[in-house]
Motif scaffolding. Structure first.
Motif, PDB file in Angstrom:
ATOM      1  N   ARG A 184       8.092  27.340  -9.889  1.00 51.68           N
ATOM      2  CA  ARG A 184       9.174  28.237  -9.482  1.00 51.68           C
ATOM      3  C   ARG A 184       8.845  28.967  -8.180  1.00 51.68           C
ATOM      4  N   ARG A 185       7.581  28.938  -7.774  1.00 49.41           N
ATOM      5  CA  ARG A 185       7.190  29.574  -6.519  1.00 49.41           C
ATOM      6  C   ARG A 185       7.428  28.668  -5.314  1.00 49.41           C
ATOM      7  N   ILE A 186       7.819  27.435  -5.556  1.00 47.10           N
ATOM      8  CA  ILE A 186       8.141  26.505  -4.467  1.00 47.10           C
ATOM      9  C   ILE A 186       9.590  26.758  -4.070  1.00 47.10           C
ATOM     10  N   LEU A 187       9.802  27.447  -2.975  1.00 42.47           N
ATOM     11  CA  LEU A 187      11.117  27.922  -2.572  1.00 42.47           C
ATOM     12  C   LEU A 187      11.719  27.030  -1.491  1.00 42.47           C
ATOM     13  N   PRO A 188      13.021  27.182  -1.223  1.00 43.92           N
ATOM     14  CA  PRO A 188      13.626  26.433  -0.105  1.00 43.92           C
ATOM     15  C   PRO A 188      12.876  26.665   1.197  1.00 43.92           C
ATOM     16  N   GLY A 189      12.721  25.599   1.945  1.00 44.49           N
ATOM     17  CA  GLY A 189      11.917  25.634   3.160  1.00 44.49           C
ATOM     18  C   GLY A 189      10.513  25.101   2.962  1.00 44.49           C
ATOM     19  N   SER A 225       0.830  -1.188   0.000  1.00 42.99           N
ATOM     20  CA  SER A 225       0.000   0.000   0.000  1.00 42.99           C
ATOM     21  C   SER A 225       0.873   1.251   0.000  1.00 42.99           C
ATOM     22  N   PHE A 226       0.229   2.401  -0.250  1.00 40.90           N
ATOM     23  CA  PHE A 226       0.963   3.647  -0.355  1.00 40.90           C
ATOM     24  C   PHE A 226       1.530   4.059   1.001  1.00 40.90           C
ATOM     25  N   THR A 227       2.706   4.610   0.952  1.00 42.74           N
ATOM     26  CA  THR A 227       3.321   5.223   2.126  1.00 42.74           C
ATOM     27  C   THR A 227       3.674   6.653   1.770  1.00 42.74           C
ATOM     28  N   SER A 228       3.476   7.564   2.715  1.00 41.79           N
ATOM     29  CA  SER A 228       3.725   8.977   2.478  1.00 41.79           C
ATOM     30  C   SER A 228       4.860   9.466   3.361  1.00 41.79           C
ATOM     31  N   ILE A 229       5.702  10.287   2.787  1.00 44.00           N
ATOM     32  CA  ILE A 229       6.770  10.934   3.532  1.00 44.00           C
ATOM     33  C   ILE A 229       6.738  12.417   3.198  1.00 44.00           C
ATOM     34  N   GLU A 230       7.298  13.220   4.095  1.00 45.10           N
ATOM     35  CA  GLU A 230       7.346  14.658   3.884  1.00 45.10           C
ATOM     36  C   GLU A 230       8.797  15.106   3.775  1.00 45.10           C
ATOM     37  N   ARG A 231       9.091  15.802   2.699  1.00 43.23           N
ATOM     38  CA  ARG A 231      10.440  16.301   2.465  1.00 43.23           C
ATOM     39  C   ARG A 231      10.435  17.823   2.458  1.00 43.23           C
ATOM     40  N   THR A 232      11.474  18.419   2.996  1.00 40.77           N
ATOM     41  CA  THR A 232      11.650  19.873   2.982  1.00 40.77           C
ATOM     42  C   THR A 232      12.739  20.234   1.988  1.00 40.77           C
ATOM     43  N   ILE A 233      12.416  21.169   1.108  1.00 42.92           N
ATOM     44  CA  ILE A 233      13.410  21.601   0.127  1.00 42.92           C
ATOM     45  C   ILE A 233      14.495  22.382   0.856  1.00 42.92           C
ATOM     46  N   LEU A 241       1.343  22.040  -0.351  1.00 39.27           N
ATOM     47  CA  LEU A 241       0.334  22.907   0.256  1.00 39.27           C
ATOM     48  C   LEU A 241       0.897  24.318   0.280  1.00 39.27           C
ATOM     49  N   TYR A 242       0.319  25.208  -0.527  1.00 40.68           N
ATOM     50  CA  TYR A 242       0.947  26.522  -0.701  1.00 40.68           C
ATOM     51  C   TYR A 242       0.373  27.619   0.179  1.00 40.68           C
ATOM     52  N   LYS A 273      18.223  24.452   1.400  1.00 36.81           N
ATOM     53  CA  LYS A 273      18.826  25.641   0.812  1.00 36.81           C
ATOM     54  C   LYS A 273      19.592  25.258  -0.460  1.00 36.81           C
ATOM     55  N   ASN A 274      19.453  26.073  -1.475  1.00 40.45           N
ATOM     56  CA  ASN A 274      20.084  25.854  -2.786  1.00 40.45           C
ATOM     57  C   ASN A 274      19.546  24.598  -3.483  1.00 40.45           C
ATOM     58  N   GLU A 275      18.405  24.081  -3.047  1.00 46.23           N
ATOM     59  CA  GLU A 275      17.786  22.930  -3.699  1.00 46.23           C
ATOM     60  C   GLU A 275      16.504  23.378  -4.376  1.00 46.23           C
ATOM     61  N   THR A 276      16.142  22.692  -5.440  1.00 44.80           N
ATOM     62  CA  THR A 276      14.907  22.981  -6.168  1.00 44.80           C
ATOM     63  C   THR A 276      14.031  21.731  -6.171  1.00 44.80           C
ATOM     64  N   LEU A 277      12.799  21.919  -6.596  1.00 43.21           N
ATOM     65  CA  LEU A 277      11.906  20.773  -6.733  1.00 43.21           C
ATOM     66  C   LEU A 277      12.454  19.796  -7.764  1.00 43.21           C
ATOM     67  N   TYR A 278      13.075  20.317  -8.793  1.00 43.66           N
ATOM     68  CA  TYR A 278      13.693  19.470  -9.822  1.00 43.66           C
ATOM     69  C   TYR A 278      14.717  18.532  -9.187  1.00 43.66           C
ATOM     70  N   GLY A 279      15.623  19.078  -8.389  1.00 41.47           N
ATOM     71  CA  GLY A 279      16.644  18.250  -7.755  1.00 41.47           C
ATOM     72  C   GLY A 279      16.073  17.286  -6.736  1.00 41.47           C
ATOM     73  N   LEU A 280      15.020  17.716  -6.011  1.00 41.93           N
ATOM     74  CA  LEU A 280      14.409  16.830  -5.016  1.00 41.93           C
ATOM     75  C   LEU A 280      13.806  15.599  -5.684  1.00 41.93           C
ATOM     76  N   LEU A 281      13.115  15.796  -6.825  1.00 37.06           N
ATOM     77  CA  LEU A 281      12.485  14.664  -7.508  1.00 37.06           C
ATOM     78  C   LEU A 281      13.524  13.727  -8.109  1.00 37.06           C
ATOM     79  N   LEU A 282      14.631  14.292  -8.588  1.00 36.25           N
ATOM     80  CA  LEU A 282      15.697  13.426  -9.080  1.00 36.25           C
ATOM     81  C   LEU A 282      16.254  12.559  -7.957  1.00 36.25           C
TER      82      LEU A 282
END
Length: 334
Positions: free
Chosen positions: A108-113, A66-74, A131-132, A76-85
């Motif tokens: 692009r509005r998803i910033l570090p933190g 079954s699905f498992t959920s985790i929460e990640r914080t972006i 969640l914005y 400093k100097n990281e982007t959503l692109y790098g997090l998904l990679l």
């Protein structure tokens, strides 16, 4: 000698009633029995039995978890692109995720933190949520071989919270000490802005009470709604406000809104009062000061005292940047 013989008639013998009934019942019983004996037996009609249930144990064991959920914080100097990679998506998949997300929310509005919720199963990453604003969010979900994006709302409920306090220095400090949200304190000041100047009229020992809405989501307060009712006792005089259809009224039903505000700023100290004799900080001598100077941090909004028409806006000697507003035939403020 002659002999005479007389024919003797005997009455007919009658069968008793029970014998007559037995005579008629006998064929009715015997004939069905004979038919059952002579005719061949008919096969019984039965409903077809359901097929036996079989369970493929091996395929059951291979079913993805079954699905498992985790929460990640972006970071400093990281982007959503790098997090998904870093979560195992290939470069083409990340590009597609960002492309479909851009249709509903700019990544692009998803910033570090920022906090990103990732849902996975045995096949890898399946859903991304962000969640914005605490109440609304954007998701990207995999369906088959492609990704789709959309928005969602967090289930929420509104509860009423009652607070009260006593003012020692300022309304804001007293409100924070009482555990009131900053937005509710600002709203309380705005409600009575036509009756009380919270920079000059407040006295030590003044009290306040208010009933306001708190927006809850997932068991946590995430926002503040409107103030439902409030009371401020200033210099022994109570001021009461009751919300009704977007406006505030006193207990007699009179609207609190007036033509002019009593103060253009909130919770700011006064650097100079209206006086006939004030020491001029530049000319270094005492001069009349026909006005009230409010000290506030750079960028603090300055409100108009009321609705009106701007009749002058620019630099004016002795005042600096100057805006004059004509409210009606009687009042003009600057």
């Amino acid at each position: 000698m002659q002999f005479y013989f007389r024919k003797r008639e005997f009455p007919a013998r009658k069968n008793p009633p029970w014998k007559r009934k037995a005579f008629y019942l006998f064929p009715a019983v015997i004939f069905p029995l004979l038919l059952l004996y002579i005719l061949p037996p008919q096969p019984e009609s039965r409903e077809p039995s359901p097929p036996p249930i079989t369970i493929d144990i091996e395929s059951f064991k291979k079913r993805p978890p079954s699905f498992t959920s985790i929460e990640r914080t972006i970071r400093k100097n990281e982007t959503l692109y790098g997090l998904l990679l870093s979560e195992g998506l290939s470069t083409p998949e990340v590009v597609e995720v960002l492309r479909v997300m851009e249709q509903v929310y700019d990544p692009r509005r998803i910033l570090p933190g920022s906090k990103i919720r990732l849902s996975k199963n045995g096949d890898g990453l399946r859903r991304i949520e962000y969640l914005y604003n605490g109440l609304d969010g954007v998701f990207v979900e995999k369906e088959g071989e492609h990704w789709k994006a959309g928005k969602f709302e967090v289930p929420r409920k509104v509860v009423l919270v009652a607070k009260e306090g006593r003012i020692e220095s300022s309304l804001y400090e007293a409100g924070r000490k009482a555990g009131i949200a900053p937005k509710a304190i600002m709203e309380l000041s705005d409600i009575f802005a036509w009756q009380i100047d919270f920079s000059t009229d407040i006295r030590k020992g003044d009290t306040f009470r208010l009933l306001y809405e708190v927006i809850m989501a997932e068991g946590k307060p995430i926002g503040v709604g409107k103030v439902v009712a409030a009371e401020v006792v200033n210099a022994g005089r109570p001021h009461v406000a009751i919300h009704y259809r977007g406006e505030y009224y006193d207990p007699e039903g009179k609207a609190l809104r007036r033509v002019l505000l009593k103060s253009p700023l909130r919770y700011r100290r006064i650097s100079s009062y209206f006086t006939k004799r004030r020491y001029h900080p530049i000319l270094k001598k005492y001069l009349p000061h026909h006005g009230v100077d409010y000290a506030a941090p750079y960028g603090t909004p300055v409100e108009s005292a009321g609705d009106g028409r701007v009749i002058f806006a620019g630099w004016k000697r002795g005042y600096g940047y100057y805006v004059a507003i004509k409210h009606n035939a009687t009042y003009t403020t600057a």
